[in-house]
Scaffold this motif. Structure first.
Motif, PDB file in Angstrom:
ATOM      1  N   ALA A  26      11.700 -13.573   1.224  1.00  0.00           N
ATOM      2  CA  ALA A  26      12.384 -12.294   1.445  1.00  0.00           C
ATOM      3  C   ALA A  26      11.735 -11.229   0.576  1.00  0.00           C
ATOM      4  O   ALA A  26      11.084 -11.534  -0.415  1.00  0.00           O
ATOM      5  CB  ALA A  26      13.859 -12.413   1.086  1.00  0.00           C
ATOM      6  N   ASN A  27      11.914  -9.982   0.955  1.00  0.00           N
ATOM      7  CA  ASN A  27      11.585  -8.896   0.040  1.00  0.00           C
ATOM      8  C   ASN A  27      12.715  -8.787  -0.963  1.00  0.00           C
ATOM      9  O   ASN A  27      13.863  -9.065  -0.644  1.00  0.00           O
ATOM     10  CB  ASN A  27      11.452  -7.573   0.795  1.00  0.00           C
ATOM     11  N   ALA A  28      12.372  -8.416  -2.181  1.00  0.00           N
ATOM     12  CA  ALA A  28      13.412  -8.311  -3.198  1.00  0.00           C
ATOM     13  C   ALA A  28      13.132  -7.114  -4.095  1.00  0.00           C
ATOM     14  O   ALA A  28      11.980  -6.770  -4.353  1.00  0.00           O
ATOM     15  CB  ALA A  28      13.449  -9.584  -4.037  1.00  0.00           C
ATOM     16  N   TYR A  29      14.194  -6.482  -4.528  1.00  0.00           N
ATOM     17  CA  TYR A  29      14.074  -5.387  -5.487  1.00  0.00           C
ATOM     18  C   TYR A  29      14.684  -5.841  -6.806  1.00  0.00           C
ATOM     19  O   TYR A  29      15.860  -6.197  -6.869  1.00  0.00           O
ATOM     20  CB  TYR A  29      14.803  -4.145  -4.960  1.00  0.00           C
ATOM     21  N   LEU A  30      13.864  -5.906  -7.849  1.00  0.00           N
ATOM     22  CA  LEU A  30      14.390  -6.237  -9.176  1.00  0.00           C
ATOM     23  C   LEU A  30      14.653  -4.915  -9.893  1.00  0.00           C
ATOM     24  O   LEU A  30      13.733  -4.150 -10.156  1.00  0.00           O
ATOM     25  CB  LEU A  30      13.399  -7.113  -9.947  1.00  0.00           C
ATOM     26  N   ASP A  31      15.906  -4.646 -10.189  1.00  0.00           N
ATOM     27  CA  ASP A  31      16.269  -3.332 -10.702  1.00  0.00           C
ATOM     28  C   ASP A  31      16.188  -3.256 -12.234  1.00  0.00           C
ATOM     29  O   ASP A  31      15.850  -4.228 -12.907  1.00  0.00           O
ATOM     30  CB  ASP A  31      17.655  -2.913 -10.200  1.00  0.00           C
ATOM     31  N   ALA A  32      16.498  -2.100 -12.755  1.00  0.00           N
ATOM     32  CA  ALA A  32      16.379  -1.848 -14.197  1.00  0.00           C
ATOM     33  C   ALA A  32      17.271  -2.789 -15.004  1.00  0.00           C
ATOM     34  O   ALA A  32      16.899  -3.233 -16.092  1.00  0.00           O
ATOM     35  CB  ALA A  32      16.732  -0.392 -14.497  1.00  0.00           C
ATOM     36  N   LEU A  33      18.408  -3.082 -14.445  1.00  0.00           N
ATOM     37  CA  LEU A  33      19.354  -3.965 -15.122  1.00  0.00           C
ATOM     38  C   LEU A  33      18.748  -5.361 -15.303  1.00  0.00           C
ATOM     39  O   LEU A  33      18.785  -5.955 -16.382  1.00  0.00           O
ATOM     40  CB  LEU A  33      20.625  -4.060 -14.276  1.00  0.00           C
ATOM     41  N   TYR A  36       9.359  -6.641  -5.029  1.00  0.00           N
ATOM     42  CA  TYR A  36       8.672  -7.929  -5.069  1.00  0.00           C
ATOM     43  C   TYR A  36       8.829  -8.640  -3.739  1.00  0.00           C
ATOM     44  O   TYR A  36       9.703  -8.293  -2.944  1.00  0.00           O
ATOM     45  CB  TYR A  36       9.271  -8.817  -6.177  1.00  0.00           C
ATOM     46  N   VAL A  37       7.986  -9.668  -3.528  1.00  0.00           N
ATOM     47  CA  VAL A  37       8.307 -10.629  -2.481  1.00  0.00           C
ATOM     48  C   VAL A  37       8.820 -11.868  -3.187  1.00  0.00           C
ATOM     49  O   VAL A  37       8.329 -12.227  -4.250  1.00  0.00           O
ATOM     50  CB  VAL A  37       7.102 -10.990  -1.577  1.00  0.00           C
ATOM     51  N   MET A  38       9.826 -12.490  -2.595  1.00  0.00           N
ATOM     52  CA  MET A  38      10.447 -13.641  -3.227  1.00  0.00           C
ATOM     53  C   MET A  38      10.251 -14.887  -2.379  1.00  0.00           C
ATOM     54  O   MET A  38      10.348 -14.837  -1.153  1.00  0.00           O
ATOM     55  CB  MET A  38      11.937 -13.398  -3.415  1.00  0.00           C
ATOM     56  N   ILE A  39       9.929 -15.981  -3.036  1.00  0.00           N
ATOM     57  CA  ILE A  39       9.920 -17.287  -2.382  1.00  0.00           C
ATOM     58  C   ILE A  39      10.945 -18.122  -3.125  1.00  0.00           C
ATOM     59  O   ILE A  39      10.864 -18.267  -4.348  1.00  0.00           O
ATOM     60  CB  ILE A  39       8.537 -17.960  -2.483  1.00  0.00           C
ATOM     61  N   ALA A  40      11.924 -18.635  -2.400  1.00  0.00           N
ATOM     62  CA  ALA A  40      12.964 -19.445  -3.038  1.00  0.00           C
ATOM     63  C   ALA A  40      12.859 -20.879  -2.542  1.00  0.00           C
ATOM     64  O   ALA A  40      12.766 -21.117  -1.335  1.00  0.00           O
ATOM     65  CB  ALA A  40      14.338 -18.873  -2.706  1.00  0.00           C
ATOM     66  N   VAL A  41      12.834 -21.812  -3.468  1.00  0.00           N
ATOM     67  CA  VAL A  41      12.800 -23.239  -3.120  1.00  0.00           C
ATOM     68  C   VAL A  41      14.088 -23.876  -3.636  1.00  0.00           C
ATOM     69  O   VAL A  41      14.381 -23.838  -4.828  1.00  0.00           O
ATOM     70  CB  VAL A  41      11.579 -23.936  -3.760  1.00  0.00           C
ATOM     71  N   THR A  42      14.846 -24.411  -2.721  1.00  0.00           N
ATOM     72  CA  THR A  42      16.162 -24.971  -3.071  1.00  0.00           C
ATOM     73  C   THR A  42      16.232 -26.450  -2.708  1.00  0.00           C
ATOM     74  O   THR A  42      15.844 -26.843  -1.614  1.00  0.00           O
ATOM     75  CB  THR A  42      17.275 -24.214  -2.299  1.00  0.00           C
ATOM     76  N   ASP A  43      16.722 -27.269  -3.656  1.00  0.00           N
ATOM     77  CA  ASP A  43      16.938 -28.677  -3.328  1.00  0.00           C
ATOM     78  C   ASP A  43      18.395 -29.048  -3.542  1.00  0.00           C
ATOM     79  O   ASP A  43      19.161 -28.295  -4.153  1.00  0.00           O
ATOM     80  CB  ASP A  43      16.011 -29.585  -4.151  1.00  0.00           C
TER      81      ASP A  43
END
Ligand SMILES: Nc1ncnc2c1ncn2[C@@H]1O[C@H](COP(=O)(O)OP(=O)(O)OP(=O)(O)O)[C@@H](O)[C@H]1O
Ligand SMILES: [Mg+2]
Length: 248
Positions: free
Chosen positions: A12-19, A32-39
């Motif tokens: 997914a596209n992701a926005y990492l904010d100031a917080l 950013y672009v995000m890659i999430a790996v979940t098990d």
């Protein structure tokens, strides 16, 4: 997941904010672009999460884990200006989120809409454009004129040689590579005999590999691959003309 389970990979596209950036020292606020790996595996305690990126940290028995898996992931992301985060709990499975900076460069269309903002337009220098395709030649000539150069045009290598043989001032030759009758390389050789210091910029729709590996051009020649942007064209012209000026 010692007894099996489900692995889910998402992007997914992701926005990492100031917080978020304030809470994570290595993060710069932004897109950013995000890659999430979940098990659905055994999960990690808070304590294990805190140490998981440390080189050689492993909870696996002797001889099983190297403890280098996550530390390599961490190193790779750091080098790339990215970020990684573990979400996990004992018995709860794990999600690891990888963030890579998103490319936000100008696309070609934007570059073409704003030709007048390209800096360093130089008047009075003459560019000889050699191109057998009439439509491509017309666009190329228009572009180079827009950059502020004086343009001479030739629809074939022979026509180009006639101009080169005249007294006309030429500061650079911009030539297509693949042309009927005489190709750009043969033209360049003939031109170099007549005007040894004339900078030559080749252009082709083929790839650089195809052109160089098949021996059509020598490696190291100045070559612009079509379709080129006004930005790359203007940059290349400026570069070659500046180099020629210092060699005069
Ligand atoms: N998906 C996961 N679920 C639960 N624990 C994990 C997971 N990934 C890593 N860990 C924990 O973090 C530790 C460090 O992980 P890391 O991948 O760096 O090393 P390792 O798995 O022990 O060795 P290897 O280099 O062979 O992968 C692991 O030993 C484990 O305790
Ligand atoms: Mg591992």
């Amino acid at each position: 997941m010692p007894t099996g389970g489900k692995l889910t990979i998402e992007t997914a596209n992701a926005y990492l904010d100031a917080l978020y950036a304030a809470a994570n020292a290595d993060v710069v606020e932004g897109q950013y672009v995000m890659i999430a790996v979940t098990d659905t595996g055994e999960g990690m305690s808070r304590d294990t999460i805190d140490k998981a990126f440390d080189p050689f940290f492993t909870t696996k028995p002797d001889g099983r884990g190297t403890g280098l898996g996550l530390s390599q992931v961490h190193g790779f992301l750091k080098q790339s200006g990215g970020h990684v985060k573990i979400y996990s709990g004992l018995g709860e499975g794990t999600t690891v989120k990888l963030y890579l900076p998103r490319f936000r460069g100008q696309d070609e269309d934007e570059a073409w809409q704003a030709p007048m903002t390209i800096p360093g337009s130089v008047a009075n220098e003459s560019i000889l454009v050699v191109e057998d395709d009439e439509r491509v030649r017309a666009t190329t000539v228009a572009l180079i004129k827009e950059l502020g150069y004086h343009v001479l045009e030739a629809d074939s290598a022979l026509a180009a040689l006639r101009i080169v043989d005249s007294e006309t001032t030429i500061d650079l030759m911009f030539t297509d590579v693949v042309m009927p009758d005489m190709n750009g390389r043969k033209l360049a050789n003939a031109v170099q005999e007549r005007r040894p210091n004339l900078p030559i910029l080749f252009t082709t729709g083929y790839t650089r590999n195809a052109i160089v590996h098949n021996g059509i051009l020598d490696p190291g020649v100045e070559l612009l691959i079509k379709p080129f942007t006004l930005e790359t064209l203007s940059g290349k012209l400026r570069e070659l003309l500046a180099r020629a000026r210092t060699m005069r």
